[in-house]
Motif scaffolding. Structure first.
Motif, mmCIF file in Angstrom:
data_model
loop_
_atom_site.group_PDB
_atom_site.id
_atom_site.type_symbol
_atom_site.label_atom_id
_atom_site.label_comp_id
_atom_site.label_asym_id
_atom_site.label_seq_id
_atom_site.Cartn_x
_atom_site.Cartn_y
_atom_site.Cartn_z
ATOM 1 N N LEU A 284 20.931 19.976 52.534
ATOM 2 C CA LEU A 284 22.253 19.671 53.580
ATOM 3 C C LEU A 284 22.897 21.071 53.171
ATOM 4 C CD1 LEU A 284 24.568 16.664 53.353
ATOM 5 C CD2 LEU A 284 25.677 19.095 52.660
ATOM 6 N N ILE A 285 23.475 21.592 54.187
ATOM 7 C CA ILE A 285 24.320 22.503 54.167
ATOM 8 C C ILE A 285 25.792 22.341 54.890
ATOM 9 C CG2 ILE A 285 24.589 25.088 55.226
ATOM 10 C CD1 ILE A 285 21.618 25.223 55.298
ATOM 11 N N TYR A 286 26.745 22.409 54.071
ATOM 12 C CA TYR A 286 28.253 22.182 54.406
ATOM 13 C C TYR A 286 28.899 23.326 54.340
ATOM 14 C CZ TYR A 286 32.255 19.127 54.442
ATOM 15 O OH TYR A 286 33.265 18.204 54.813
ATOM 16 N N ALA B 48 22.967 21.870 49.280
ATOM 17 C CA ALA B 48 22.368 20.942 48.391
ATOM 18 C C ALA B 48 20.952 20.699 48.702
ATOM 19 C CB ALA B 48 23.038 19.661 48.455
ATOM 20 N N LYS B 49 20.039 20.696 47.651
ATOM 21 C CA LYS B 49 18.649 20.795 47.935
ATOM 22 C C LYS B 49 17.832 19.868 46.903
ATOM 23 C CE LYS B 49 17.966 25.308 49.535
ATOM 24 N NZ LYS B 49 17.107 26.777 49.142
ATOM 25 N N GLY B 50 16.992 19.049 47.313
ATOM 26 C CA GLY B 50 16.325 18.081 46.658
ATOM 27 C C GLY B 50 16.875 16.783 46.321
ATOM 28 N N GLU C 96 19.972 20.229 43.153
ATOM 29 C CA GLU C 96 20.505 21.600 43.063
ATOM 30 C C GLU C 96 21.737 21.682 43.889
ATOM 31 O OE1 GLU C 96 17.918 24.932 42.740
ATOM 32 O OE2 GLU C 96 19.201 25.867 44.510
ATOM 33 N N ILE C 97 22.774 22.192 43.828
ATOM 34 C CA ILE C 97 23.789 22.499 44.559
ATOM 35 C C ILE C 97 24.544 24.043 44.274
ATOM 36 C CG2 ILE C 97 26.124 22.388 45.473
ATOM 37 C CD1 ILE C 97 25.940 19.464 44.836
ATOM 38 N N ASP D 65 21.160 16.891 37.904
ATOM 39 C CA ASP D 65 21.705 15.559 38.566
ATOM 40 C C ASP D 65 22.978 15.904 39.057
ATOM 41 O OD1 ASP D 65 22.148 13.072 39.726
ATOM 42 O OD2 ASP D 65 22.235 12.074 37.874
ATOM 43 N N VAL D 66 23.175 16.679 39.958
ATOM 44 C CA VAL D 66 24.376 17.190 40.348
ATOM 45 C C VAL D 66 25.131 16.335 41.418
ATOM 46 C CG1 VAL D 66 25.576 19.211 41.299
ATOM 47 C CG2 VAL D 66 23.478 19.622 40.273
#
Length: 80
Positions: free
Chosen positions: A60-62, A37-39, A21-22, A7-8
């Motif tokens: 999400l890709i930042y 960030a995934k999931g 996951e990050i 739980d990131v």
């Protein structure tokens, strides 16, 4: 690269992102360049001119070096 699983939660200024996951990617000088960030990704992000957005996606890709945000998979976003 650094990987965080579970739980990131990540916070930068007013921006908040949570995911399963990050992954944080660094340049050769060990400065953060981007993260993915995934999931179960949920986020609140403030952009220029005091615009704030809330949403969710599968990924999400930042890109920290240029401020680009890329959403993939069932992306939903709302301006607050």
């Amino acid at each position: 690269m650094s990987v965080f699983i579970g739980d990131v939660k990540a916070k930068k200024g007013k921006d908040n992102i949570s995911a399963d996951e990050i992954r944080l990617f660094f340049n050769k000088n060990k400065k953060p360049q981007k993260f993915s960030a995934k999931g179960n990704v949920k986020f609140t992000i403030s952009l220029e001119h005091n615009s704030t957005y809330k949403g969710k996606s599968k990924e999400l890709i930042y890109q920290l070096y240029n401020g680009n945000i890329i959403l993939n998979g069932d992306a939903k976003i709302v301006k607050l």
